[in-house]
Write a protein that holds these residues in place. Sequence first.
Motif, PDB file in Angstrom:
ATOM      1  N   ALA A 151       0.816  -1.214   0.000  1.00  0.00           N
ATOM      2  CA  ALA A 151       0.000   0.000   0.000  1.00  0.00           C
ATOM      3  C   ALA A 151       0.850   1.264   0.000  1.00  0.00           C
ATOM      4  CB  ALA A 151      -0.932  -0.002   1.212  1.00  0.00           C
ATOM      5  N   GLY A 152       2.151   1.144   0.288  1.00  0.00           N
ATOM      6  CA  GLY A 152       3.016   2.318   0.210  1.00  0.00           C
ATOM      7  C   GLY A 152       3.781   2.661   1.475  1.00  0.00           C
ATOM      8  N   ALA A 153       3.703   1.843   2.513  1.00  0.00           N
ATOM      9  CA  ALA A 153       4.514   2.114   3.704  1.00  0.00           C
ATOM     10  C   ALA A 153       5.982   1.833   3.359  1.00  0.00           C
ATOM     11  CB  ALA A 153       4.066   1.241   4.872  1.00  0.00           C
ATOM     12  N   VAL A 154       6.889   2.716   3.813  1.00  0.00           N
ATOM     13  CA  VAL A 154       8.289   2.592   3.410  1.00  0.00           C
ATOM     14  C   VAL A 154       9.138   1.821   4.415  1.00  0.00           C
ATOM     15  CG1 VAL A 154       8.325   4.595   1.892  1.00  0.00           C
ATOM     16  CG2 VAL A 154       8.748   4.902   4.349  1.00  0.00           C
ATOM     17  N   ALA A 155       8.593   1.590   5.603  1.00  0.00           N
ATOM     18  CA  ALA A 155       9.308   0.826   6.629  1.00  0.00           C
ATOM     19  C   ALA A 155       8.286   0.489   7.698  1.00  0.00           C
ATOM     20  CB  ALA A 155      10.454   1.641   7.230  1.00  0.00           C
ATOM     21  N   VAL A 156       8.697  -0.342   8.657  1.00  0.00           N
ATOM     22  CA  VAL A 156       7.827  -0.584   9.810  1.00  0.00           C
ATOM     23  C   VAL A 156       8.536  -0.183  11.088  1.00  0.00           C
ATOM     24  CG1 VAL A 156       6.303  -2.361   8.873  1.00  0.00           C
ATOM     25  CG2 VAL A 156       8.521  -3.026   9.818  1.00  0.00           C
ATOM     26  N   THR A 157       7.766   0.372  12.015  1.00  0.00           N
ATOM     27  CA  THR A 157       8.301   0.803  13.304  1.00  0.00           C
ATOM     28  C   THR A 157       7.141   0.913  14.276  1.00  0.00           C
ATOM     29  OG1 THR A 157       9.540   2.528  14.447  1.00  0.00           O
ATOM     30  CG2 THR A 157       8.006   3.271  12.753  1.00  0.00           C
ATOM     31  N   LEU A 182      12.480  -2.483   5.729  1.00  0.00           N
ATOM     32  CA  LEU A 182      13.323  -1.947   6.801  1.00  0.00           C
ATOM     33  C   LEU A 182      12.541  -1.947   8.114  1.00  0.00           C
ATOM     34  CD1 LEU A 182      16.099  -0.475   7.364  1.00  0.00           C
ATOM     35  CD2 LEU A 182      14.830   1.662   7.087  1.00  0.00           C
ATOM     36  N   VAL A 183      13.169  -2.445   9.167  1.00  0.00           N
ATOM     37  CA  VAL A 183      12.545  -2.450  10.492  1.00  0.00           C
ATOM     38  C   VAL A 183      13.241  -1.384  11.353  1.00  0.00           C
ATOM     39  CG1 VAL A 183      12.073  -3.808  12.569  1.00  0.00           C
ATOM     40  CG2 VAL A 183      11.992  -4.898  10.313  1.00  0.00           C
ATOM     41  N   VAL A 184      12.433  -0.451  11.839  1.00  0.00           N
ATOM     42  CA  VAL A 184      12.981   0.684  12.580  1.00  0.00           C
ATOM     43  C   VAL A 184      12.567   0.564  14.045  1.00  0.00           C
ATOM     44  CG1 VAL A 184      13.031   3.195  12.749  1.00  0.00           C
ATOM     45  CG2 VAL A 184      12.832   2.105  10.495  1.00  0.00           C
ATOM     46  N   MET A 359      21.018  13.975   5.930  1.00  0.00           N
ATOM     47  CA  MET A 359      19.654  14.503   5.985  1.00  0.00           C
ATOM     48  C   MET A 359      18.898  14.322   4.676  1.00  0.00           C
ATOM     49  SD  MET A 359      19.838  17.815   8.470  1.00  0.00           S
ATOM     50  CE  MET A 359      20.950  18.786   7.480  1.00  0.00           C
ATOM     51  N   SER A 360      19.537  13.744   3.673  1.00  0.00           N
ATOM     52  CA  SER A 360      18.810  13.558   2.415  1.00  0.00           C
ATOM     53  C   SER A 360      19.187  12.269   1.677  1.00  0.00           C
ATOM     54  CB  SER A 360      19.052  14.773   1.503  1.00  0.00           C
ATOM     55  OG  SER A 360      18.367  14.603   0.293  1.00  0.00           O
ATOM     56  N   GLN A 361      20.475  12.131   1.390  1.00  0.00           N
ATOM     57  CA  GLN A 361      20.839  11.033   0.485  1.00  0.00           C
ATOM     58  C   GLN A 361      20.749   9.659   1.154  1.00  0.00           C
ATOM     59  OE1 GLN A 361      24.479  12.675  -1.637  1.00  0.00           O
ATOM     60  NE2 GLN A 361      22.773  13.059  -3.041  1.00  0.00           N
ATOM     61  N   VAL A 362      21.215   9.556   2.402  1.00  0.00           N
ATOM     62  CA  VAL A 362      21.162   8.249   3.074  1.00  0.00           C
ATOM     63  C   VAL A 362      19.717   7.840   3.395  1.00  0.00           C
ATOM     64  CG1 VAL A 362      21.957   6.888   5.032  1.00  0.00           C
ATOM     65  CG2 VAL A 362      23.514   8.495   3.929  1.00  0.00           C
ATOM     66  N   LEU A 367      15.327   3.995   2.493  1.00  0.00           N
ATOM     67  CA  LEU A 367      13.891   3.802   2.305  1.00  0.00           C
ATOM     68  C   LEU A 367      13.531   3.503   0.858  1.00  0.00           C
ATOM     69  CD1 LEU A 367      12.804   6.771   4.577  1.00  0.00           C
ATOM     70  CD2 LEU A 367      12.751   4.345   5.163  1.00  0.00           C
ATOM     71  N   GLY A 368      14.527   3.465  -0.005  1.00  0.00           N
ATOM     72  CA  GLY A 368      14.259   3.151  -1.403  1.00  0.00           C
ATOM     73  C   GLY A 368      13.471   4.242  -2.117  1.00  0.00           C
TER      74      GLY A 368
END
Lengths: 431, 318
Positions: A151-157, A182-184, A359-362, A367-368
Amino acid sequence: MKPNRRAYVNAHLISPQQGLNGVGGLLVEDGLILAVGPQVTAEMVGAATAITDCKGKLLIPGLIDMRVFTGEPGSEYRETLATASEAAAAGGVTTMIVMPNTQPVIDDAAIVDYILRLARDTALVRVHPMAAITKGLHGELMSEIGLVQAAGAVAVTDGTKAVSNANMFRRALLYARDFDMLVVQHVEEPTLASGVMNSGEAASKLGLSGISPMAEVIMLERDLRLVEMTGARYHAAQISCAASVEVIRAAKVRGLKVSCGVSINHLVLNENDIGAYRTFFKLSPPLRDENHRRALVAGVADGTIDVIVSSHDPQSDDTKRLPFAEAAFGAIGLETLLSAALSLYHNDNMPLDRLVEAMSQVPAKLLGLDVGRLEAGAPADFTLVDLNLSWKVDVASLCSRSKNSPFERRTLEGRAIETVVAGRTVYNYAP
Amino acid sequence: MTTRNPRPRLFKSSHLLGISDLSPFEVPTLLDLADTYVEMNRGNEKRHAILTGLTQVNLFFEASTRTQSSFEIAGKRLGADVMNMAVSTSSISKGETVLDTAMTINAMHPDFLVVRHQSSGTVELLAQKVSCAVINAGDGQHEHPTQALLDALTIRRKFGKLEGLTVAICGDVLHSRVARSNIQLLTKMGVRVRVVAPSTLLPSGVENFGVEVFRNMKDGLDGADVVMMLRLQLERMSGAFVPSQREYYHFYGLTEEKLAYAKSGAMVMHPGPMNRGVEIDSIVADGAQSVIREQVEMGVAVRMAVLDALSRNKERAQ
């Protein structure tokens, strides 16, 4: 003149992944970067294109803030996606990653979809949600990690909550790995974190209960063993102490797929700022002492800490104008993230390149996301920065609906003067 | 009994505790014998006298409909006296231990003890203590040998062979005795076995079982001759091992769309009982490629063959 086409010339471009750090220009067409580099000049683009002369100001990829809390849905009086996005735009942030700690919790595909639609209709900047690891953030049962990703979530936390049940967390890591999700984690062992500020001399003098750095280190070390078992991609949302920096550094040497973040507050403030029980400095994890702060700055500078976040967490008077022990954790920060981070540059703690990465590239890479780069073909998300512009943080004029800024009344040096998302200017500084 | 001539032995072991008891040479002979029982079962005269005078006790510590009735019919068709012990309603609920129950039954001189128990290894423990032939009808998450044999029979009857086929076993491998017995039997017979499941439903070290491991159906089913679905227990699909029924169905449920990744006309199997709409779509379960009902039929024949084979060992021992 060609519509939807605009050039920014005579800028100081910084985009380390693209090897850019010098004078040049950027040409935008239909929301994408058409060309970028020293070759893009007023002469090159010709008179048929609208031109902004940047006069040597910094032009960087728009910031991606990986940790933003809003009150929407459920607590709109604190912050909506719209008001948070105004604060983001004013702070040079072009992508906000919003946390699932809302009412209802963002723990299923329908709510992810709702957030994305709401953002599309109301927000000035890009918004991507992280969904909950566990249903209802209760820490007991896995949420629908595959469906929320689709659905569009970029990670889980679980946002402000740590998943403390080790077996539950192990299974969530295993399952998330199958989806390369990614698990945060909020790294704090809850049973050791019942205090309200950093443990130690300052807390003892104030008569406040403390949270030891070990609450963080123990959870982090446990998690890293689980990461080793499962092979999952893991990100510690915020670390706050020197020992955590060492633990992360060692894990990276061991080849684990781990990364971590730090809030800007922990890089520029320390526990002494709490002074006389100022609740705007009550944060989770708590502000530590100066030695920890320095270790964190060094950790960002050498790349051990991957990401700087605002940890924007709007709280209203009803949750902050309370005795320190009873007040809520959290501070707003979207609008001050960049300016506060620039103080690290002005103090010679950090090169600009490193700040742009963190703050931007990483964040984009973790998060792809397709943004966070100054490159032909990339979405035209960027920020024009005046490094030397001094401004005083007046909470009344901040865009955020809540005013709990730890930088209240401070004078900061440097800020975003124009913010562009998909080629569209969403913010212009007007003193 | 003494009037009978000893028939040739079919396998060495005096019990059937697991597929590990069978050699790659014993499996085909057992399946050949089962084939003859399939034909007999389809005829009008279903009763035989091979086990006349022998007693078979079905000792089921865990509820079962299909396996227990299958063993019961198998025994009765061969002429044995079959008694079903529903243990949950008898002495165990009064506090008796598993071994005491087994020894009590043993004192009645049964010839076959068919045992199912929820704990892995219990059947083997009983086999060490009793003096009759013991058949494992499923122990915990360990083995369910007759299920693997009936699955192999079903596959062999369709393809005419086992060796060289590719079988994808999909779903809750972690908790499945069916999967463990099938993996052993099929790899023993030269089948290329794949397991397909989310990592949370795979046992640790599964990559050393001689199987290929896949975490998604598209890759796992690609080119498979047989798709064997496993049952997912309800209590395991609400967040502990997988997030929800609907997510499991979305990513791992066998739909027509996912079945299309396998070879055209691939065979669909399920040991039952099925969760329709969870691990398998009704259209597939009831479709032309499904052999789920044949599996039940093969079950009776295989269990007759096992009882027959064990009775031969018994004769020779006397």
